[in-house]
Scaffold this motif. Structure first.
Motif, PDB file in Angstrom:
ATOM      1  N   SER A 257       0.828  -1.212   0.000  1.00 21.02           N
ATOM      2  CA  SER A 257       0.000   0.000   0.000  1.00 21.02           C
ATOM      3  C   SER A 257       0.859   1.256   0.000  1.00 21.02           C
ATOM      4  CB  SER A 257      -0.929  -0.002   1.215  1.00 21.02           C
ATOM      5  OG  SER A 257      -1.757  -1.140   1.223  1.00 21.02           O
ATOM      6  N   ALA A 260       2.442   1.746  -3.379  1.00 19.51           N
ATOM      7  CA  ALA A 260       1.473   2.328  -4.315  1.00 19.51           C
ATOM      8  C   ALA A 260       1.291   3.813  -4.049  1.00 19.51           C
ATOM      9  CB  ALA A 260       0.137   1.604  -4.194  1.00 19.51           C
ATOM     10  N   GLY A 261       1.319   4.201  -2.765  1.00 23.37           N
ATOM     11  CA  GLY A 261       1.201   5.610  -2.409  1.00 23.37           C
ATOM     12  C   GLY A 261       2.366   6.432  -2.925  1.00 23.37           C
ATOM     13  N   SER A 264       1.969   7.167  -6.556  1.00 21.23           N
ATOM     14  CA  SER A 264       0.872   8.084  -6.861  1.00 21.23           C
ATOM     15  C   SER A 264       1.316   9.539  -6.889  1.00 21.23           C
ATOM     16  CB  SER A 264      -0.247   7.914  -5.832  1.00 21.23           C
ATOM     17  OG  SER A 264       0.132   8.458  -4.578  1.00 21.23           O
ATOM     18  N   ALA A 272      -4.168   6.875  -2.477  1.00 21.10           N
ATOM     19  CA  ALA A 272      -3.717   5.630  -3.113  1.00 21.10           C
ATOM     20  C   ALA A 272      -3.385   4.570  -2.065  1.00 21.10           C
ATOM     21  CB  ALA A 272      -2.501   5.908  -3.989  1.00 21.10           C
ATOM     22  N   THR A 276      -5.456   1.056  -1.877  1.00 18.59           N
ATOM     23  CA  THR A 276      -4.767  -0.225  -2.042  1.00 18.59           C
ATOM     24  C   THR A 276      -4.928  -1.104  -0.807  1.00 18.59           C
ATOM     25  OG1 THR A 276      -3.113   0.889  -3.426  1.00 18.59           O
ATOM     26  CG2 THR A 276      -2.569  -1.300  -2.618  1.00 18.59           C
TER      27      THR A 276
END
Length: 331
Positions: A257, A260-261, A264, A272, A276
């Protein structure tokens, strides 16, 4: 002003995503979450700051006398705030180097300390992910979880190989980048200055690698303690809400997660990261529990960094700037 607005929008989105996921039941679960568990989590974050302060002082080596213990803690807290408040965490390394430079630590040494810190983190995550992969061999996993594990392992290993390649073939890298910059019509003096800065950084990074082996082992041990504590927050949040989920999966969910952040390019990965983590956690514990756990986790590991680290950041970086402006007005 635009960055402040972007941060506020990101914070709003970060709260809305879990709230919409869990609905009204989310707030019921939050109200009944044990207070002492929440206090323990905040205490863990405070301990993480202390561990990172010790790690910073060890990496500074013979330069640590230039930065006092309290000032070192301030550097860590201000840098964590900058990570959370800037897109992709880009303000973190700049904050560390700026604050260390004001204490008399050369920029090349400051950047080398940051690079060594990141390398230590990368090795830890690679080891942790390897352990999760071994553990997963004895578990029944869905195809999605297997795919996520493999992608994470490959990306981590690729990052480590890239670091080694840059260190090993830096002369070739300088020559190739110089040719590329020449084709882009960058001035020769500018190319020379950038190459000199890179060589100074590599020299400082080499000196950091030459620290006593015992010191490097202590740095890695502190790294393991720091991330072990920080990545236990989601696990405690899930357990405090009455759900049963193994620590290894909460660790993997947080790692994916937060990655993914970062991609972003939003402040702190807000939005994000929540999206996620919700997609990964909800099938395991239910929507309302996942939403409440995500809000608690982000409150402890994101909002707390902004609220507590913000004043420290302003005192260390904002006050000198304010004094400079006052001197200009008097003149």
């Amino acid at each position: 002003m635009s960055r402040v607005i972007l941060l506020l929008v990101a914070l709003l989105v970060a709260v809305l995503i879990p709230s919409l996921l869990g609905g009204n039941e989310t707030w019921y679960r939050l109200r009944h979450f044990p207070l002492h568990w929440l206090l323990i989590m905040f205490g863990m974050i405070l301990l993480c700051w202390v561990l990172n302060t010790l790690r910073l002082r060890l990496l500074l080596g013979d330069q640590c006398h230039k930065v006092g213990r309290l000032k070192s803690l301030g550097v860590v807290m201000a840098a964590e705030f900058a990570y959370c408040a800037t897109p992709g965490g880009s303000g973190g390394p700049l904050t560390i180097m700026a604050l260390l430079s004001r204490q008399g630590v050369r920029p090349a040494r400051g950047s080398a300390v940051f690079a060594m810190d990141q390398l230590s983190d990368l090795v830890f995550f690679l080891c942790a992910l390897s352990g999760i992969l071994i553990y997963a061999l004895f578990q029944h996993l869905s195809q999605r979880m297997e795919w996520l594990l493999m992608v994470s392992a490959i990306s981590m290993f690729g990052g480590l190989v890239s670091c080694i390649a840059v260190a090993r073939y830096h002369r070739l890298l300088i020559r190739l980048s110089g040719r590329l910059l020449a084709r882009l019509n960058v001035k020769a003096s500018t190319r020379l200055r950038w190459a000199r800065k890179l060589l100074h950084f590599l020299a400082a990074f080499t000196d950091t690698l030459k620290l006593p082996r015992q010191t490097l082992i202590k740095v890695f041990a502190l790294t393991c303690l720091h991330w072990g504590l920080r990545y236990s927050v989601l696990y405690l949040a899930v357990r405090g809400l009455g759900a049963d989920l193994q620590w290894a999966w909460t660790f993997l969910i947080q790692m994916l997660s937060l990655s993914a952040g970062q991609f972003s390019l939003l402040p702190g990965g807000a939005g994000a990261t929540e999206l996620t983590s919700a997609a990964l956690l909800a099938p395991m514990v239910g929507k309302s529990t996942a939403a409440a756990a995500i809000l608690i986790w982000r409150a402890v590991t994101y909002y707390f960094y902004l609220v507590v680290g913000g004043p420290v950041f302003f005192l260390l970086l904002g006050r000198p700037l304010l004094r400079k402006l006052m001197r200009l007005k008097q003149a």
